[in-house]
Every structure is written in structure tokens, then in C-alpha cells.
Design an enzyme around this catalytic site. Sequence first.
Site, PDB file in Angstrom:
ATOM      1  N   THR A  34      -7.091   5.678  -3.187  1.00 47.02           N
ATOM      2  CA  THR A  34      -6.805   6.900  -3.387  1.00 47.02           C
ATOM      3  C   THR A  34      -6.917   8.284  -2.796  1.00 47.02           C
ATOM      4  O   THR A  34      -7.542   9.009  -2.511  1.00 47.02           O
ATOM      5  CB  THR A  34      -8.699   7.208  -4.603  1.00 47.02           C
ATOM      6  OG1 THR A  34      -9.936   6.565  -3.422  1.00 47.02           O
ATOM      7  CG2 THR A  34      -8.470   6.157  -5.656  1.00 47.02           C
ATOM      8  N   GLU A  79       0.973  -1.395  -0.420  1.00 48.02           N
ATOM      9  CA  GLU A  79      -0.293  -0.431   0.185  1.00 48.02           C
ATOM     10  C   GLU A  79       1.111   1.320   0.007  1.00 48.02           C
ATOM     11  O   GLU A  79       1.631   1.572   0.727  1.00 48.02           O
ATOM     12  CB  GLU A  79      -0.893   0.280   1.164  1.00 48.02           C
ATOM     13  CG  GLU A  79      -1.801   1.541   1.265  1.00 48.02           C
ATOM     14  CD  GLU A  79      -3.107   0.875   2.183  1.00 48.02           C
ATOM     15  OE1 GLU A  79      -3.903   1.929   2.130  1.00 48.02           O
ATOM     16  OE2 GLU A  79      -2.958   0.221   2.843  1.00 48.02           O
ATOM     17  N   GLU A 129     -13.267   1.552   1.250  1.00 49.84           N
ATOM     18  CA  GLU A 129     -12.888   1.658   2.324  1.00 49.84           C
ATOM     19  C   GLU A 129     -13.278   3.354   2.686  1.00 49.84           C
ATOM     20  O   GLU A 129     -13.479   4.164   2.041  1.00 49.84           O
ATOM     21  CB  GLU A 129     -11.284   1.717   2.657  1.00 49.84           C
ATOM     22  CG  GLU A 129     -10.465   1.972   4.044  1.00 49.84           C
ATOM     23  CD  GLU A 129      -9.106   1.950   3.687  1.00 49.84           C
ATOM     24  OE1 GLU A 129      -8.454   1.079   4.905  1.00 49.84           O
ATOM     25  OE2 GLU A 129      -8.443   3.034   3.042  1.00 49.84           O
TER      26      GLU A 129
END
Length: 299
Positions: free
Chosen positions: A181, A147, A241
Site C-alpha cells: 500500500t 513486489e 511493514e
Amino acid sequence: MSKIGVHSFVWSAGSSKDELDKALSRSHELQFKLIEFSYLDPKQVDVKWLASRIEELGLDVAISMGLPLEGDISSEDPAVVAKGEDILDRAVALVRDLGGTKLAGILSSAHGKQEHALTKKGWDTSVATLSRVADRAKAAGVTLNLEIVNRFESNMLNTAAQGMAYISDTGAANVFLHLDTFHMNIEEADVGLAIRHAADKIGYVHIGESHRGYLGTGNIDFATIFDALVAIGWDDYVTFESFSTTIVDKDLSLKTAIWRNLWDDNVALARHARQFIELGLETAKRRAELVKQTHLTWS
């Protein structure tokens, strides 16, 4: 229908059988195709039951995590690195045992604001350690998805380009980028261009708003993001999320600075998110078709 997932913290931060089953059931009912769990402790969860329930509902599963400070594989302390490597190996085993293929999150260094800059030695130690984990993960059929997070949550991988350099150094075929994002909106010069540039190294995508709440109510340019995903032919999962003080995981909430109550009704939130992502991707596909259209209509 698009491959859309949901993070379990939309439903609950708990890991009791009842809480896990409710998260699975609601994800299935709202037509999500994947559920993502933050790392679950196999000592506290009936992994065999959970795997069978996931399969029964026809869901895919991903596990995400962030390495703790005491398990930072970029550390100069060999004992800390060894602990981090063990944590990653156990996480890979959990993904495998749940029937999943994706381990995602902050896997290359500790999750949290750092008080020092990354060193070349730290980078090299992290790369060497993750490479060993990747070899074992490959045998388990699991990919490692790194990530890319903002500067306040890692001092190592803050942009997709940095992540690509890291992946290149590992030389591993099963290490990919996990793009989010929310974080990209902070760090990338151009989110759409970053997605296009990283195209063949992306393994997992998180869709989250600038304030972590309802999609489309913050300042992220989702049309550009969906256009980029369509342009690179992305056909894997995008996972929603969102965080609110309504559902609190103490450790993650502190590290990600969740201080505001951005929603109360998680069912309405999740339903809106799935529709928003689905419509966004469909609109991007139609826009791409129009750009390529050459048919002329004669009078």
C-alpha cells in the site's frame, strides 16, 4: 481471526539466534500468524533451528528481498544476470528449508534508484531468467511474488498492471504480484481499482502507511483498500511493514530513505497495527454485507 503477518524489522534488524528468537516470540505473543524476514544468509543463520522454532510457535514464514545491482537480472551483462539467478535460487531454497511457500520482494530487477530507463532487452532478459527460477521454485513448492514498488526503487514494475504484463510474459503459474500500500499510494491512479483489477494475480500484500509509521496516521485511504480486499475475496496474508530509525538495517534503510524516527515502542506499534488491520477488514466485510442486504422490515 484474519491472517495477519508482521515484518521482522519491526522487532530487529539483526540475525543472531537471540534476535531471531525474540522476533518470533513477540510475533507469536501479539497474535500475528506470519513473520516475514528480509533475506537471511544461511551461512550466518542456523536454518534448521529457525525452521523448528517457527514450526514450534505455529507461525508461517515468508522471505522478502531486493536484488542488488550486481545481481540485476535485467542487466545486459550476462555475468550479472547469472549472479542474480543464483541469488534467487538460493532464496527459494531458504524459503523451502524454513517451511515457507512465499518468496517476495523486488525479484525482477535491482532494488534502488536507477539512472537509466528500462530497455526491451532488459525486460526480456528478466522475464526469461525469472521463468527459469520459477520452474525450479515450483518443484520446491515456492511462489515468486513480485513486489510492485515506486519509481525511486525500481525502473521496471511500478504498477500492478505492469506486474500483470510481466507475469503474463513469464507464462509461469507460480508467479504472482506482491502489492504494497505504501508504493501503490504513490504510483496507482486508484489503489482500490488496481487491487480489484489484479485480483487473481495477487499473491502477497503489504500494509504500510504513507510515512511508514503508525497505520491510520498518514494519508492512505485504508477503508478503500480493505473494501477492495474483501471484494476480491482475499483470504491470504496481509503483512504489516513499518520502518523507523529506531531499528536500522543499513542497506535497506538507505534504499528506502528511512531518515525519521516514527516510533520507539515497537510492541505498541505492532499491537496497534494488528488491531487496525483486523478491524479494517471486519468493517469492510460488514459494509459489504449491508450493501447486499435486501431484507425489508414491515410495520
